[in-house]
Scaffold this motif. Structure first.
Motif, PDB file in Angstrom:
ATOM      1  N   ALA A 199       0.833  -1.209   0.000  1.00  0.00           N
ATOM      2  CA  ALA A 199       0.000   0.000   0.000  1.00  0.00           C
ATOM      3  C   ALA A 199       0.867   1.259   0.000  1.00  0.00           C
ATOM      4  N   TRP A 200       1.988   1.232   0.752  1.00  0.00           N
ATOM      5  CA  TRP A 200       2.916   2.373   0.722  1.00  0.00           C
ATOM      6  C   TRP A 200       3.505   2.557  -0.669  1.00  0.00           C
ATOM      7  N   LEU A 201       3.960   1.459  -1.271  1.00  0.00           N
ATOM      8  CA  LEU A 201       4.561   1.557  -2.603  1.00  0.00           C
ATOM      9  C   LEU A 201       3.543   2.041  -3.622  1.00  0.00           C
ATOM     10  N   GLU A 202       2.292   1.600  -3.471  1.00  0.00           N
ATOM     11  CA  GLU A 202       1.249   2.025  -4.404  1.00  0.00           C
ATOM     12  C   GLU A 202       1.007   3.527  -4.306  1.00  0.00           C
ATOM     13  N   ARG A 203       1.271   4.113  -3.150  1.00  0.00           N
ATOM     14  CA  ARG A 203       1.061   5.545  -2.969  1.00  0.00           C
ATOM     15  C   ARG A 203       2.274   6.375  -3.352  1.00  0.00           C
ATOM     16  N   GLY A 204       3.214   5.754  -4.043  1.00  0.00           N
ATOM     17  CA  GLY A 204       4.332   6.502  -4.601  1.00  0.00           C
ATOM     18  C   GLY A 204       5.542   6.620  -3.704  1.00  0.00           C
ATOM     19  N   VAL A 205       5.592   5.882  -2.585  1.00  0.00           N
ATOM     20  CA  VAL A 205       6.759   5.924  -1.703  1.00  0.00           C
ATOM     21  C   VAL A 205       7.823   4.979  -2.256  1.00  0.00           C
ATOM     22  N   GLU A 206       9.038   5.468  -2.423  1.00  0.00           N
ATOM     23  CA  GLU A 206      10.122   4.649  -2.954  1.00  0.00           C
ATOM     24  C   GLU A 206      10.529   3.576  -1.937  1.00  0.00           C
ATOM     25  N   PRO A 207      11.017   2.407  -2.406  1.00  0.00           N
ATOM     26  CA  PRO A 207      11.419   1.344  -1.470  1.00  0.00           C
ATOM     27  C   PRO A 207      12.427   1.797  -0.425  1.00  0.00           C
ATOM     28  N   ASP A 208      13.424   2.613  -0.816  1.00  0.00           N
ATOM     29  CA  ASP A 208      14.407   3.089   0.159  1.00  0.00           C
ATOM     30  C   ASP A 208      13.763   3.970   1.218  1.00  0.00           C
ATOM     31  N   ALA A 209      12.759   4.762   0.820  1.00  0.00           N
ATOM     32  CA  ALA A 209      12.069   5.614   1.791  1.00  0.00           C
ATOM     33  C   ALA A 209      11.261   4.770   2.770  1.00  0.00           C
ATOM     34  N   VAL A 210      10.628   3.698   2.288  1.00  0.00           N
ATOM     35  CA  VAL A 210       9.899   2.793   3.188  1.00  0.00           C
ATOM     36  C   VAL A 210      10.861   2.165   4.184  1.00  0.00           C
ATOM     37  N   ARG A 211      12.022   1.725   3.692  1.00  0.00           N
ATOM     38  CA  ARG A 211      13.016   1.077   4.558  1.00  0.00           C
ATOM     39  C   ARG A 211      13.518   2.055   5.626  1.00  0.00           C
ATOM     40  N   ARG A 212      13.778   3.298   5.230  1.00  0.00           N
ATOM     41  CA  ARG A 212      14.264   4.289   6.197  1.00  0.00           C
ATOM     42  C   ARG A 212      13.211   4.589   7.257  1.00  0.00           C
ATOM     43  N   THR A 213      11.947   4.675   6.845  1.00  0.00           N
ATOM     44  CA  THR A 213      10.884   4.976   7.800  1.00  0.00           C
ATOM     45  C   THR A 213      10.721   3.864   8.823  1.00  0.00           C
ATOM     46  N   LEU A 214      10.827   2.612   8.388  1.00  0.00           N
ATOM     47  CA  LEU A 214      10.619   1.479   9.303  1.00  0.00           C
ATOM     48  C   LEU A 214      11.802   1.275  10.244  1.00  0.00           C
ATOM     49  N   THR A 215      12.972   1.736   9.876  1.00  0.00           N
ATOM     50  CA  THR A 215      14.160   1.497  10.710  1.00  0.00           C
ATOM     51  C   THR A 215      14.645   2.750  11.426  1.00  0.00           C
ATOM     52  N   ALA A 216      13.976   3.878  11.247  1.00  0.00           N
ATOM     53  CA  ALA A 216      14.444   5.132  11.842  1.00  0.00           C
ATOM     54  C   ALA A 216      14.028   5.213  13.306  1.00  0.00           C
ATOM     55  N   ALA A 217      14.896   5.821  14.122  1.00  0.00           N
ATOM     56  CA  ALA A 217      14.599   6.133  15.532  1.00  0.00           C
ATOM     57  C   ALA A 217      14.038   4.930  16.287  1.00  0.00           C
ATOM     58  N   LEU A 218      14.726   3.807  16.191  1.00  0.00           N
ATOM     59  CA  LEU A 218      14.281   2.609  16.902  1.00  0.00           C
ATOM     60  C   LEU A 218      14.544   2.771  18.400  1.00  0.00           C
ATOM     61  N   PRO A 219      13.709   2.169  19.243  1.00  0.00           N
ATOM     62  CA  PRO A 219      13.937   2.278  20.690  1.00  0.00           C
ATOM     63  C   PRO A 219      15.238   1.597  21.094  1.00  0.00           C
ATOM     64  N   GLN A 220      15.830   2.096  22.175  1.00  0.00           N
ATOM     65  CA  GLN A 220      17.084   1.524  22.654  1.00  0.00           C
ATOM     66  C   GLN A 220      16.866   0.151  23.286  1.00  0.00           C
ATOM     67  N   ASP A 221      15.710  -0.042  23.909  1.00  0.00           N
ATOM     68  CA  ASP A 221      15.415  -1.344  24.496  1.00  0.00           C
ATOM     69  C   ASP A 221      15.147  -2.363  23.393  1.00  0.00           C
ATOM     70  N   PRO A 222      15.412  -3.647  23.652  1.00  0.00           N
ATOM     71  CA  PRO A 222      15.138  -4.680  22.637  1.00  0.00           C
ATOM     72  C   PRO A 222      13.663  -4.709  22.246  1.00  0.00           C
ATOM     73  N   ILE A 223      13.405  -4.912  20.979  1.00  0.00           N
ATOM     74  CA  ILE A 223      12.032  -5.006  20.474  1.00  0.00           C
ATOM     75  C   ILE A 223      11.607  -6.465  20.574  1.00  0.00           C
ATOM     76  N   ASN A 224      10.708  -6.753  21.515  1.00  0.00           N
ATOM     77  CA  ASN A 224      10.307  -8.139  21.754  1.00  0.00           C
ATOM     78  C   ASN A 224       9.453  -8.698  20.621  1.00  0.00           C
ATOM     79  N   HIS A 225       8.647  -7.854  20.015  1.00  0.00           N
ATOM     80  CA  HIS A 225       7.729  -8.314  18.971  1.00  0.00           C
ATOM     81  C   HIS A 225       7.857  -7.383  17.761  1.00  0.00           C
ATOM     82  N   PRO A 226       8.872  -7.600  16.918  1.00  0.00           N
ATOM     83  CA  PRO A 226       9.089  -6.698  15.770  1.00  0.00           C
ATOM     84  C   PRO A 226       7.914  -6.657  14.807  1.00  0.00           C
TER      85      PRO A 226
END
Length: 284
Positions: A199-226
């Motif tokens: 759905a993101w790609l269909e709305r014109g978001v480039e793959p690299d932009a999707v990847r950056r959004t999902l991995t940006a500013a991750l919490p310092q604590d471990p993510i138990n349920h990614p």
């Protein structure tokens, strides 16, 4: 008066509740379904979703549970049933994935889980909490007052599914652990989240932009349920569709200047010749 008090005391001592529901149990030997209280008393599901989940668990393999089929079976409309199916999917009781047949047609594959926690299809944060009895008080048979239901995320889906776009979405999700080692997804999480990335790609978001959004500013604590973490980001940060490009206005054609062959005055005309005044004169 003393007789009434004695009767109430005997009723309490015998274990019969003086308030709330009383059950008359019957042991079924045929045509019955075993349903866990994790579904029947789920705190995060609506009453419609719980009832629909029980109905689905009672059906045999191969039964049709599409929105239109369920709407033809029950009085609730397609909108209510679709919302209940999304609730069950978000809590791990259903898995719906879109697949393309060899003939090129898109179909939805549905898997129902009797107990999502037993197969690891739902994070513990979305499982119904176990009520704790208050100390010094006997639990009523009816149980504690239900807590307010938490809103269940409905993952976005593409308006026009595309196989190439779906493959790109799968590659993005499977490769996130290269940039963020904490975002290790199971194959089931990748299948569940791929339509949302599409759905993101269909709305014109480039793959690299999707990847950056999902991995940006991750919490310092471990993510138990990614999987649940990414589902929240894909839903809450979904960009709007691109506006339609404005239609280009036609450029007006400029008629060139010509010099009259007779009087040599300038006038506008597509081809050389006489000006309008000289055309009215008799031929010389």
């Amino acid at each position: 008066m003393a007789a009434q008090q004695l009767s109430a005391t005997q009723s309490t001592q015998s274990g019969i509740p003086t308030s709330g529901v009383r059950h008359v149990r019957h042991r079924h030997t045929e045509r019955f379904t075993v349903v866990g209280n994790h579904l029947a008393q789920h705190r995060g599901l609506s009453l419609t979703a719980i009832g629909l989940g029980v109905h689905i668990q009672s059906l045999p393999d191969g039964a049709r549970i599409g929105i239109k089929a369920l709407a033809a079976r029950f009085a609730e409309g397609e909108v209510v049933i679709a919302r209940a199916l999304r609730e069950l999917e978000a809590c791990g009781y259903l898995s719906r994935t879109k697949e393309r047949t060899p003939g090129g047609r898109w179909v939805t594959r549905t898997v129902a889980y009797d107990d999502p926690s037993a197969v690891g299809t739902v994070p513990s944060s979305l499982q119904p909490p176990k009520p704790k009895p208050k100390p010094g008080r006997r639990r009523e048979l009816a149980g504690p007052e239900p807590a307010a239901s938490k809103p269940v995320l409905a993952l976005p889906e593409p308006d026009h599914p595309d196989l190439a776009r779906h493959r790109t979405a799968t590659e993005i999700l499977a490769g996130l652990r290269r940039d963020a080692p904490g975002l290790v997804l199971s194959e089931r999480d990748v299948r569940r989240l791929a339509p949302a990335v599409s759905a993101w790609l269909e709305r014109g978001v480039e793959p690299d932009a999707v990847r950056r959004t999902l991995t940006a500013a991750l919490p310092q604590d471990p993510i138990n349920h990614p999987g649940a973490f990414l589902a929240h980001r894909l839903t809450e940060l979904l960009p709007p569709p691109l506006p339609a490009e404005p239609t280009a206005r036609p450029v007006p054609r400029i008629v060139p200047l010509q010099n009259c062959d007779r009087c040599d005055h300038a006038f506008r005309a597509p081809e050389p010749g006489n000006c309008p005044a000289c055309r009215l004169l008799p031929p010389s």
